[in-house]
Design an enzyme around this catalytic site. Structure first.
Site, PDB file in Angstrom:
ATOM      1  N   GLY A 189       0.817  -1.372  -0.029  1.00  0.00           N
ATOM      2  CA  GLY A 189       0.050  -0.129   0.094  1.00  0.00           C
ATOM      3  C   GLY A 189       0.888   1.174   0.106  1.00  0.00           C
ATOM      4  O   GLY A 189       1.926   1.197   0.630  1.00  0.00           O
ATOM      5  N   THR A 204       9.491  11.994 -11.257  1.00  0.00           N
ATOM      6  CA  THR A 204      10.302  10.648 -11.310  1.00  0.00           C
ATOM      7  C   THR A 204      10.211   9.781 -12.683  1.00  0.00           C
ATOM      8  O   THR A 204       9.104   9.702 -13.052  1.00  0.00           O
ATOM      9  CB  THR A 204      10.086   9.814 -10.133  1.00  0.00           C
ATOM     10  OG1 THR A 204       8.762   9.404 -10.040  1.00  0.00           O
ATOM     11  CG2 THR A 204      10.478  10.776  -8.690  1.00  0.00           C
ATOM     12  N   GLY A 207       0.722   4.348   1.176  1.00  0.00           N
ATOM     13  CA  GLY A 207       0.823   4.894   2.417  1.00  0.00           C
ATOM     14  C   GLY A 207       1.823   4.055   3.546  1.00  0.00           C
ATOM     15  O   GLY A 207       2.617   4.893   3.907  1.00  0.00           O
ATOM     16  N   GLY A 240       9.666  -7.271  -3.486  1.00  0.00           N
ATOM     17  CA  GLY A 240       8.424  -6.699  -2.622  1.00  0.00           C
ATOM     18  C   GLY A 240       8.412  -5.282  -2.356  1.00  0.00           C
ATOM     19  O   GLY A 240       9.313  -4.634  -2.882  1.00  0.00           O
ATOM     20  N   GLU A 275      -4.502   6.669  -2.650  1.00  0.00           N
ATOM     21  CA  GLU A 275      -5.185   5.589  -2.505  1.00  0.00           C
ATOM     22  C   GLU A 275      -6.307   5.819  -1.442  1.00  0.00           C
ATOM     23  O   GLU A 275      -6.543   4.892  -0.682  1.00  0.00           O
ATOM     24  CB  GLU A 275      -4.115   4.211  -2.055  1.00  0.00           C
ATOM     25  CG  GLU A 275      -3.588   3.994  -3.685  1.00  0.00           C
ATOM     26  CD  GLU A 275      -2.789   2.785  -3.143  1.00  0.00           C
ATOM     27  OE1 GLU A 275      -2.599   1.922  -3.989  1.00  0.00           O
ATOM     28  OE2 GLU A 275      -2.012   2.390  -2.178  1.00  0.00           O
ATOM     29  N   GLY A 320      12.110   6.940 -13.547  1.00  0.00           N
ATOM     30  CA  GLY A 320      12.833   5.574 -13.418  1.00  0.00           C
ATOM     31  C   GLY A 320      14.180   5.469 -13.864  1.00  0.00           C
ATOM     32  O   GLY A 320      15.025   6.495 -13.319  1.00  0.00           O
ATOM     33  N   GLY A 372       8.583   4.149  -6.089  1.00  0.00           N
ATOM     34  CA  GLY A 372       8.138   5.712  -6.115  1.00  0.00           C
ATOM     35  C   GLY A 372       7.910   6.048  -4.553  1.00  0.00           C
ATOM     36  O   GLY A 372       8.001   7.195  -4.060  1.00  0.00           O
ATOM     37  N   ASP A 373       7.305   4.866  -3.968  1.00  0.00           N
ATOM     38  CA  ASP A 373       6.945   5.305  -2.501  1.00  0.00           C
ATOM     39  C   ASP A 373       8.206   5.452  -1.544  1.00  0.00           C
ATOM     40  O   ASP A 373       8.190   6.200  -0.855  1.00  0.00           O
ATOM     41  CB  ASP A 373       6.200   3.893  -1.904  1.00  0.00           C
ATOM     42  CG  ASP A 373       5.058   3.750  -2.799  1.00  0.00           C
ATOM     43  OD1 ASP A 373       4.397   4.686  -3.275  1.00  0.00           O
ATOM     44  OD2 ASP A 373       4.450   2.724  -2.982  1.00  0.00           O
TER      45      ASP A 373
HETATM   46  O1  RIB Z   1       3.260   1.703  -4.967  1.00  0.00           O
HETATM   47  C1  RIB Z   1       3.426   0.062  -4.681  1.00  0.00           C
HETATM   48  C2  RIB Z   1       2.282  -0.166  -3.969  1.00  0.00           C
HETATM   49  O2  RIB Z   1       0.965   0.074  -4.883  1.00  0.00           O
HETATM   50  C3  RIB Z   1       2.014  -1.470  -3.618  1.00  0.00           C
HETATM   51  O3  RIB Z   1       2.514  -1.971  -2.477  1.00  0.00           O
HETATM   52  C4  RIB Z   1       0.379  -2.062  -3.656  1.00  0.00           C
HETATM   53  O4  RIB Z   1      -0.102  -2.276  -2.819  1.00  0.00           O
HETATM   54  C5  RIB Z   1      -0.036  -0.356  -4.303  1.00  0.00           C
HETATM   55  O5  RIB Z   1      -0.697   0.289  -3.457  1.00  0.00           O
END
Ligand code: RIB
Length: 304
Positions: free
Chosen positions: A37, A215, A39, A285, A137, A217, A249-250
């Protein structure tokens, strides 16, 4: 202190040699599950970057949330304020990753769609953060609530436009920092953004006064910096063998926020956030691939 307002998912990932064609079944995939997710990934990235971080979110009272909570119980620097629903599932993401590390993701938001402005308002008031990190999200009324409270509580907002939602255009001028990838930039600017030159071009017409990062890549990051006379600069990416791009990206957004909150300047924050993303994509992951700050600092010696 950093507060991430965002989604929590359980990620079900299958690694395949190549993505299936329409109507085709592929039978040689290998499966793993991981907390994810956008967040949660951003909150974990910020915590592993060394900043005290909280996450306000909404989850189901189910085995998925139990798994995620157990997985995170030794996570230093991270506190979670969940709204827990009996009648909604925790968010679920189905992810395919091919042998080049590219992904395709489908999300069933479940309880993420129930995150309430009241719960977020209460956590904001109690925790009094200096930074708030947002992505898309979660419901629009939650994002609006954060923006409404920004001036009252005097915090900085980092807004990641992932995944793209049409309401982004209504609020994009409000955060202090905006981070988008090329897909989101294409929707936001209404023109093709696919490399350094097209990103620079798109940013030349950006009408607002906040900082924007695109961004790209392997093509790095392009920054529009209003504090340096709207200077547009390019930061090349580090070279890395990509195993799984999920969460890159997160990781960038979480590390960037943590570094700015720790007092680094924009250039240094982007550089460290890129190094953290490079380590993230070299492993499998989402949450499980996000590096600790010591790994990022030591990887800088080897990254080109
Ligand atoms: O940005 C990657 C995330 O997108 C994954 O962890 C998945 O849960 C989706 O929210």
């Amino acid at each position: 202190m950093i507060l991430v307002v965002g989604s929590v998912n359980i990620d079900f990932t299958i690694k395949v040699k190549r993505f299936p064609e329409e109507g085709e079944t592929i039978t040689d995939g290998s499966f793993f599950q991981s907390p994810g997710g956008k967040g949660l990934n951003q909150a974990v990235a910020s915590a592993r970057a060394g900043e005290k971080t909280s996450l306000v979110c909404s989850v189901g009272n189910d085995v998925f949330w139990n798994f995620i909570e157990t997985y995170l119980k030794n996570e230093k620097n991270l506190t979670i304020f969940p709204e827990v629903y009996d009648n909604f599932s925790t968010g679920i993401a189905f992810i395919l990753v091919d042998e080049k590390g590219k992904n395709k993701i489908v999300v069933s938001p479940g309880a993420n769609a129930m995150l309430s402005p009241n719960h977020v308002r209460n956590v904001l008031e109690q925790s009094n953060p200096n930074f708030v990190v947002l992505q898309c999200e979660i419901p629009f009324d939650v994002v609006q609530t954060v923006m409404e409270m920004k001036n009252k509580l005097n915090f900085i907002v980092v807004f990641n436009t992932a995944p793209f939602k049409s309401w982004i255009r209504e609020i994009i001028h409000l955060p202090d920092f905006v981070i988008m990838n090329e897909v989101e930039a294409k929707h936001i600017f209404g023109k093709d953004v696919k490399d350094k030159d097209s990103a620079v071009n798109a940013l030349k017409d950006y009408p607002f006064h906040n900082s924007v990062m695109i961004t790209l890549g392997k093509d790095g990051v392009v920054l529009l910096n209003p504090e340096k006379g709207r200077k547009i600069s390019h930061f090349p990416a580090f070279e890395v063998d990509v195993v799984d791009s999920t969460g890159a990206g997160d990781t960038f957004a979480g590390y960037f926020s943590a570094m700015i909150s720790a007092g680094k300047d924009l250039e240094e924050a982007i550089n460290l956030a890129q190094a953290a993303s490079a380590v993230c994509v070299s492993r499998e992951g989402a949450v499980k691939s996000i590096p600790e700050i010591r790994e990022v600092l030591s990887s800088l010696k080897n990254l080109k």
